[in-house]
Design an enzyme around this catalytic site. Sequence first.
Site, PDB file in Angstrom:
ATOM      1  N   ARG A  74       0.844  -1.210   0.000  1.00 42.04           N
ATOM      2  CA  ARG A  74       0.000   0.000   0.000  1.00 42.04           C
ATOM      3  C   ARG A  74       0.876   1.255   0.000  1.00 42.04           C
ATOM      4  NH1 ARG A  74      -2.254   2.244   4.485  1.00 42.04           N
ATOM      5  NH2 ARG A  74      -2.302   0.256   5.592  1.00 42.04           N
ATOM      6  N   TYR A 131     -14.129  18.354 -16.164  1.00 39.15           N
ATOM      7  CA  TYR A 131     -14.731  17.023 -16.215  1.00 39.15           C
ATOM      8  C   TYR A 131     -15.827  16.961 -15.146  1.00 39.15           C
ATOM      9  CZ  TYR A 131     -15.123  11.963 -15.731  1.00 39.15           C
ATOM     10  OH  TYR A 131     -15.605  10.687 -15.652  1.00 39.15           O
ATOM     11  N   ASP A 204      -5.169  19.145 -14.677  1.00 34.16           N
ATOM     12  CA  ASP A 204      -5.496  17.809 -15.177  1.00 34.16           C
ATOM     13  C   ASP A 204      -4.989  17.749 -16.620  1.00 34.16           C
ATOM     14  OD1 ASP A 204      -6.761  15.614 -16.383  1.00 34.16           O
ATOM     15  OD2 ASP A 204      -8.506  15.746 -15.066  1.00 34.16           O
TER      16      ASP A 204
END
Length: 417
Positions: A74, A131, A204
């Site tokens: 992780r 988005y 982004d």
Amino acid sequence: MGNADARRFDTRAVHSGESRGESRGGSPGGSGNGRGDFYPVSTPIYASTTFSHPDIETTDRVLGGEEPGYSYARYDNPTVRAFEDAVGSLEGLRGEARAFAFGSGMAATHAALAATELTGGTTALAAEQLYGSTATLLVQVFGANGVETRFVDAYDLGLVEKKVAELGPRAVMVETISNPLLRVADIAGLAGITRAAGAALIVDNTFGTPYLQRPLDLGADIVVHSATKYLSGHGDLTAGVVVARPPYDAAVESLRKLVGGVLGPFEAWLAHRGLKTLSLRMERQCANAREVAARLQDHPKISKVNHPSLGDHPDLETTKRVLSDAGGLVSFELDVDPEEGRDAAFRFLNALDLCVKAPSLGDVYTLAIHPATSSHRELSPSRRERLGVRENLIRLSVGIEHPEDVISDLEQALDRL
Ligand code: PLP
């Protein structure tokens, strides 16, 4: 390895992240199972939850962050790290930032926003042309914790400057190329504004990819990607990446450890394999998109075509200044009565044979969608109208097929309207 940073983009796409010669027998420190030393050319898929060391003191130092190393999947994994290093190299990292892979673009976006300490009472300023899920994430998830999100026309720098001065946002979130009208942001101009105001600029770069533009070089603080799209490029996985400068890199790493949205090694390996052909795919997809856009512009059944290569694009000057090419997406409006927009769009999409009717973008296949009922479905009709997302609008993510085959398919579907 030589000076890896000095190598050109195409070369880095192929080789970055691979640590040939540094590991033996597929496992660092391994002996090759008695068959002598050998070096895997492609980083193996390390399907291992945990990593052991020669002694527990080393494990202690690795877990304490005093020594680099792998301890628990992780936190970090060699296959995932290889992909991260490759994306980081393409985004122009020079040791001052790090890339982190996530299970999806949305997990990456969430971590990037949270890393700027958007806590109760703070404000985020976001591009109106964002988005849909990113806008909803800000309004619903961050909003529930007391963060106020305001939206602005990110292509009007004067307005952005005014809003930043008025609201004092902690983070400003924009996209390199917007969906579905393909507006092109002036990242350097935006970075000048956010820097002066002490706000974090999050970009982004999913539609742009580092092939077209590297926002960190232009002053952005954090870059996010849906690696589901162009970075991996084959429509076979879901992934996200955050590339963050200090101090945001430490916050992203800590959030990923705690929230746990890390990318798995199988997807990381596939994404890294896809990334190696980013330059080849982008070169072809951009060339195909230019050709498709030019040909559609002359078609009698089309009233408007959006592509940053076209002479009537509103950001033509910015495009020439900031992008190395005009991108692989094209959108266009069918020339029909406004009342018939949706019916005509559906008839057109159903008539396609080669182009795949499906959401997403950036794949080797040409994909076609109806933005009003997919990416912009959650918005009210009036907001869609204000953003210019009309019912007769189609978005194409142009693939790597022969452009004449794509154009023939579009033409035969238009003939059947
Ligand atoms: N950012 C952009 C620009 C997107 O288009 C998408 C998905 O379409 C995302 C982020 C979210 O990515 P993902 O679906 O990998 O979570």
